[in-house]
Design a protein around this motif. Structure first.
Motif, short mmCIF file in Angstrom:
data_model
loop_
_atom_site.label_atom_id
_atom_site.label_comp_id
_atom_site.label_asym_id
_atom_site.label_seq_id
_atom_site.Cartn_x
_atom_site.Cartn_y
_atom_site.Cartn_z
N THR A 32 0.79 -1.20 -0.04
CA THR A 32 0.02 -0.11 -0.07
C THR A 32 0.97 1.12 -0.11
OG1 THR A 32 -1.74 1.11 1.11
CG2 THR A 32 -0.24 0.16 2.70
N GLY A 33 0.42 2.35 -0.68
CA GLY A 33 0.97 3.62 -0.58
C GLY A 33 0.55 4.54 -1.68
N LEU A 34 0.77 5.67 -1.73
CA LEU A 34 0.20 6.69 -2.76
C LEU A 34 0.46 6.28 -4.12
CD1 LEU A 34 1.79 9.92 -0.89
CD2 LEU A 34 -0.57 9.27 -1.04
N PRO A 35 -0.11 6.72 -5.12
CA PRO A 35 -0.03 6.45 -6.41
C PRO A 35 1.54 6.95 -6.92
CG PRO A 35 -2.28 7.89 -6.07
CD PRO A 35 -1.45 7.67 -4.64
N SER A 36 2.11 6.49 -7.66
CA SER A 36 3.37 6.32 -8.07
C SER A 36 4.47 6.13 -7.12
CB SER A 36 3.63 7.82 -8.90
OG SER A 36 2.82 7.87 -9.96
N SER A 37 4.17 5.78 -5.90
CA SER A 37 5.07 5.23 -4.93
C SER A 37 6.05 4.40 -5.12
CB SER A 37 4.51 5.13 -3.61
OG SER A 37 3.64 3.88 -3.62
N GLY A 38 6.07 3.24 -6.14
CA GLY A 38 6.66 2.29 -6.52
C GLY A 38 6.22 1.19 -6.04
N LYS A 39 4.94 0.92 -5.87
CA LYS A 39 4.28 -0.45 -5.39
C LYS A 39 4.58 -1.41 -6.68
CE LYS A 39 0.45 1.65 -4.95
NZ LYS A 39 0.53 2.81 -5.30
N THR A 40 4.05 -1.14 -7.69
CA THR A 40 3.91 -2.25 -8.72
C THR A 40 5.51 -2.21 -9.22
OG1 THR A 40 1.79 -1.50 -9.32
CG2 THR A 40 2.95 -2.56 -11.03
N THR A 41 6.29 -1.66 -9.11
CA THR A 41 7.50 -1.82 -9.61
C THR A 41 8.31 -2.65 -8.64
OG1 THR A 41 7.78 0.46 -10.73
CG2 THR A 41 9.73 -0.59 -10.26
N PRO A 69 -6.51 3.21 0.27
CA PRO A 69 -6.33 4.29 0.89
C PRO A 69 -6.96 4.31 2.34
CG PRO A 69 -8.16 4.78 -0.55
CD PRO A 69 -7.50 3.12 -0.91
N TYR A 70 -7.88 3.48 2.56
CA TYR A 70 -8.36 3.62 3.88
C TYR A 70 -7.93 2.35 4.76
CZ TYR A 70 -11.28 6.73 1.00
OH TYR A 70 -11.81 7.49 -0.02
N ALA A 71 -7.58 2.88 6.11
CA ALA A 71 -7.13 1.77 7.22
C ALA A 71 -8.11 0.62 7.23
CB ALA A 71 -6.72 2.63 8.31
N GLY A 72 -9.56 1.12 7.28
CA GLY A 72 -10.66 0.17 7.72
C GLY A 72 -10.53 -0.85 6.56
N SER A 73 -10.54 -0.78 5.51
CA SER A 73 -10.88 -1.49 4.44
C SER A 73 -9.47 -2.46 4.60
CB SER A 73 -10.95 -0.97 3.17
OG SER A 73 -10.05 -0.03 2.63
N ARG A 74 -8.28 -2.02 4.35
CA ARG A 74 -7.15 -2.99 4.91
C ARG A 74 -7.22 -3.74 5.92
NH1 ARG A 74 -4.57 2.17 3.65
NH2 ARG A 74 -3.62 2.16 5.97
N GLU A 75 -7.56 -3.19 6.96
CA GLU A 75 -7.99 -4.24 8.25
C GLU A 75 -8.90 -5.35 7.99
OE1 GLU A 75 -5.83 -4.62 10.93
OE2 GLU A 75 -4.75 -3.17 9.80
N GLU A 76 -9.98 -4.83 7.05
CA GLU A 76 -10.83 -6.09 6.89
C GLU A 76 -10.43 -7.10 5.85
OE1 GLU A 76 -14.73 -4.86 4.86
OE2 GLU A 76 -14.51 -2.93 5.79
N VAL A 77 -9.31 -6.68 5.36
CA VAL A 77 -8.47 -7.86 4.11
C VAL A 77 -7.77 -8.64 5.10
CG1 VAL A 77 -6.94 -8.11 2.47
CG2 VAL A 77 -8.82 -6.62 1.99
#
Length: 185
Positions: free
Chosen positions: A14-23, A90-98
């Motif tokens: 997880t991170g901002l757009p263009s933070s390097g996640k996919t790379t 972007p939202y902590a709650g949905s990441r915690e659900e996962v």
């Protein structure tokens, strides 16, 4: 192997757009392949086109997107695949659900916060999103005019400034090795 318990793991980047996640996810996948470990990248942009094309970018739709992607990731991990998930979420709650879904299923989960400052992300702007937002062509850009809730206690905190992609990927692999004793499979 048939009849044996297969174990995988979901690595959510997880991170901002263009933070390097996919790379970074691609580098991790390449290194896992060298080890003989099966992995699958669940690219956020591809999933938006295929699995979640019916969703927009409202908070409810973004949360639904994260839940759907999380379900697919857990399914892969449960079946012995290392699921690499470079999705903003972007939202902590949905990441915690996962995370909770993985926990209930008994499936390993690791959250990696790809921490890149907003100005660096905007400078990269690999998809032109920041430029389009500045020009008033789009609204609701995560981290600019829509919230991004950084993880308070990620399993891995990958600071990308001053580091190579290989170093960032190495940090994730080291965490996987420590936490899950990854073996070829």
């Amino acid at each position: 192997m048939y009849g044996e318990k297969m174990t995988g793991v979901t690595v959510w980047l997880t991170g901002l757009p263009s933070s390097g996640k996919t790379t970074i996810a691609h580098e991790v996948a390449a290194r896992l392949a060298e080890r003989g470990t099966r992995s699958q990248i669940l690219d956020g942009d591809e999933l938006r086109e295929q699995l979640c094309a019916d969703l927009g970018f409202s908070r409810v739709d973004r949360e639904t997107n994260v839940r759907r992607v999380g379900f697919v990731a857990e399914l892969l991990a449960r079946n012995g695949i290392t699921a690499l998930v470079p999705v903003i979420a972007p939202y902590a709650g949905s990441r915690e659900e996962v995370r909770a879904h993985h926990l209930r299923a008994g499936t390993s989960y690791l959250e990696a916060f790809v921490d890149t400052p907003l100005d660096v992300c905007a400078g990269r702007d690999v998809k032109g999103l920041y430029a389009r937002q500045r020009a008033g062509e789009i609204r609701g850009l995560t981290g600019v005019d829509d919230p991004y809730e950084p993880p308070e206690a990620p399993d891995i905190h990958v600071v990308t400034v001053g580091r190579t992609v290989a170093e960032s990927a190495g940090e994730i692999l080291a965490a996987l090795d420590r936490r899950f004793a990854m073996v070829a499979g």
